[in-house]
Design an enzyme around this catalytic site. Structure first.
Site, PDB file in Angstrom:
ATOM      1  N   LYS A  55     -13.095  17.459   7.414  1.00 52.43           N
ATOM      2  CA  LYS A  55     -14.378  17.921   6.897  1.00 52.43           C
ATOM      3  C   LYS A  55     -14.176  19.119   5.983  1.00 52.43           C
ATOM      4  O   LYS A  55     -14.799  19.231   4.912  1.00 52.43           O
ATOM      5  CB  LYS A  55     -15.316  18.300   8.044  1.00 52.43           C
ATOM      6  CG  LYS A  55     -16.695  18.779   7.563  1.00 52.43           C
ATOM      7  CD  LYS A  55     -17.539  19.330   8.696  1.00 52.43           C
ATOM      8  CE  LYS A  55     -17.054  20.701   9.129  1.00 52.43           C
ATOM      9  NZ  LYS A  55     -17.982  21.362  10.077  1.00 52.43           N
ATOM     10  N   SER A  56     -13.318  20.042   6.389  1.00 52.76           N
ATOM     11  CA  SER A  56     -13.101  21.253   5.599  1.00 52.76           C
ATOM     12  C   SER A  56     -12.573  20.920   4.217  1.00 52.76           C
ATOM     13  O   SER A  56     -13.026  21.479   3.207  1.00 52.76           O
ATOM     14  CB  SER A  56     -12.128  22.182   6.328  1.00 52.76           C
ATOM     15  OG  SER A  56     -12.658  22.614   7.554  1.00 52.76           O
ATOM     16  N   GLY A  95     -22.560  24.357   8.327  1.00 54.25           N
ATOM     17  CA  GLY A  95     -22.203  25.687   7.858  1.00 54.25           C
ATOM     18  C   GLY A  95     -21.577  25.674   6.483  1.00 54.25           C
ATOM     19  O   GLY A  95     -21.849  26.554   5.658  1.00 54.25           O
ATOM     20  N   GLU A 139     -11.912  26.900  16.221  1.00 47.55           N
ATOM     21  CA  GLU A 139     -12.621  25.633  16.372  1.00 47.55           C
ATOM     22  C   GLU A 139     -11.962  24.721  17.410  1.00 47.55           C
ATOM     23  O   GLU A 139     -12.576  23.764  17.882  1.00 47.55           O
ATOM     24  CB  GLU A 139     -12.715  24.913  15.030  1.00 47.55           C
ATOM     25  CG  GLU A 139     -11.387  24.517  14.434  1.00 47.55           C
ATOM     26  CD  GLU A 139     -11.515  24.060  12.981  1.00 47.55           C
ATOM     27  OE1 GLU A 139     -10.609  23.345  12.534  1.00 47.55           O
ATOM     28  OE2 GLU A 139     -12.494  24.422  12.313  1.00 47.55           O
ATOM     29  N   LYS A 188     -21.414  14.626  13.303  1.00 50.81           N
ATOM     30  CA  LYS A 188     -21.234  15.731  12.346  1.00 50.81           C
ATOM     31  C   LYS A 188     -19.861  15.680  11.703  1.00 50.81           C
ATOM     32  O   LYS A 188     -19.710  15.977  10.516  1.00 50.81           O
ATOM     33  CB  LYS A 188     -21.426  17.054  13.092  1.00 50.81           C
ATOM     34  CG  LYS A 188     -21.278  18.310  12.255  1.00 50.81           C
ATOM     35  CD  LYS A 188     -21.499  19.529  13.136  1.00 50.81           C
ATOM     36  CE  LYS A 188     -21.291  20.823  12.358  1.00 50.81           C
ATOM     37  NZ  LYS A 188     -22.371  21.060  11.386  1.00 50.81           N
TER      38      LYS A 188
END
EC number: 2.5.1.19
Length: 423
Positions: free
Chosen positions: A26-27, A95, A311, A408
């Site tokens: 995701k990052s 975020g 995380e 997510k």
């Protein structure tokens, strides 16, 4: 899997012997989408994560004047074009979208309203919005330092020097660095607080270079000069943080698990898992095609500073509930400002299943104890779904609340986890 209120996490009945492949990071996906939106031409992003957060980022790029097309080869991003009028960016509880896209709005010519789920309104943004305002952005947040807020674009930002407290999230710094090449003078950021997750900062600097920027760093000072960005073809690595439950599973079940596609070199913080499970006695083998973790028997507790890999805390804290001795996790006070207060949630839910888990000022104290069935509440936090799954490996009857929230970052997690245990 159909959406359900709870999911009974499957118990391991024999040693594992399975191979899994996790989706893209995701990052990296959302960083690539931001830089592609600022590039001089289209970018094909291969093997991107397809999840709620990344779709929200694509929606933001479109709202701000860019475009995208999903193809068999990947997602093609078309850069943001000049425009005017009003737009809305829907943040959900993402975020990266909330932090990476306000600068894009300030660079354009639209008046853009940002808002999302109730949870995103509780997540910190004030230092970033303040820094953007100091660089010339016009932002109206009614003094909240959180969504909803409005950014009025004036066709660009001069950029320049700014101080930033990024101690609550390294994403504040990454947001300014990612937008830096599009500022007239670039951007020079001087940190006034120590950001968590150094690997995520290195990830940002690395991907900037891959898109043609030339970021510089001297200690806590960063400079990104103006640059014309271009990266016609970018491939996203598998998400190593999402791989965490699969990597630790053999320590609880015996046997081995292979994670396909694990990169030999990466800036992802999740790569630290290799060191962790090795320290806990597992056999770890990395080759050109992936990572294999094989159980080494029981494992002890210890002291774990997770400041750089916060995380991973939900999965690691759950794992340590089954260690042969007590453990302390430290360095993760910033987790109180994530999707939920992760420290409070972990202490409550793991203790609710029988473990002895208490909060400290910056982490958790874990004393293993017999655990039992119960509901594992997830607070709309994808990492807590994964933590509940890990607990269920050894504890029959763990009912994981709202498993769909794992969409997510890994929409297929429940099916992949079930397949792991059936292999």
């Amino acid at each position: 899997m159909a959406e359900a209120e709870t999911w009974t996490a499957p118990v391991s009945t024999r040693p594992l012997d399975a191979t899994v492949r996790v989706p893209g990071s995701k990052s990296l996906t959302n960083r690539a989408y931001v830089l592609a939106a600022l590039a001089t031409g289209p970018t094909l992003v291969r093997e991107p994560l397809v999840s709620r957060d990344t779709r929200l980022m694509l929606g933001a790029v479109s709202a701000l004047g860019g475009g995208f097309a999903e193809t068999e080869a990947g997602t093609r991003i078309h850069p943001i074009e000049a425009g005017s009028g009003e737009a809305v960016v829907t943040l959900g509880n993402a975020g990266t979208v909330a932090r990476f896209t306000p600068a894009l709005a300030a660079l354009g010519g639209r008046t853009v309203r940002f808002d999302g789920d109730e949870a995103i309104r509780r997540r910190p943004l004030a230092p970033l919005l303040g820094a953007l305002s100091a660089l010339g952005a016009e932002i109206d947040d009614d003094g909240r330092g959180a969504p909803p807020f409005t950014v009025t674009g004036r066709g660009g930002l001069a950029g320049g020097d700014v101080e930033l407290d990024s101690s609550a999230s390294s994403q504040f710094l990454s947001a300014l660095l990612l937008a830096g090449p599009a500022f007239g003078e670039g951007v020079r950021v001087r940190l006034t607080g120590t950001p968590p997750s150094e690997p995520h900062i290195e990830m940002t600097l690395d991907i900037l270079r891959r898109f043609g920027a030339a970021p510089e760093r001297s200690g806590t000072e960063f400079f990104v000069p103006p640059a014309a960005l271009s990266c016609p073809d970018f491939t996203v690595e598998p998400d190593l943080s999402t791989a965490a439950p699969f990597v630790v599973a053999p320590l609880l079940t015996g046997g081995s698990v292979r994670v396909e596609g694990w990169p030999e070199y990466t800036t992802q913080p999740g790569d630290w898992l290799r060191s962790l499970v090795g320290e806990l006695g597992a056999k770890v083998e990395l080759d050109q095609t992936g990572l294999t973790v094989t159980s080494g028997g029981g494992f002890g507790g210890g002291q774990f500073d997770l400041h750089e890999v916060g995380e991973l805390t939900p999965v690691i804290a759950t794992l340590l509930c089954f260690a042969d001795g007590p453990s302390v996790i430290s360095g993760v006070a910033h987790l109180r400002g994530h999707e939920t207060d992760r420290l409070a949630a972990l202490a409550t839910e793991l203790s609710g299943l029988g473990a002895d888990v208490t909060e400290t000022s910056d982490g958790l104290r874990i004393t293993p104890a017999p655990m039992h069935a119960g509901v594992f509440h997830t607070y709309d936090d994808h990492r807590l779904v994964m933590a509940g799954a890990v607990a269920g490996l050894r504890v029959p009857g763990v009912q994981v609340e709202n498993p769909a929230t794992v969409g997510k970052t890994f929409p297929g997690f429940v099916d992949a986890w079930t397949t792991l245990l059936e292999a």
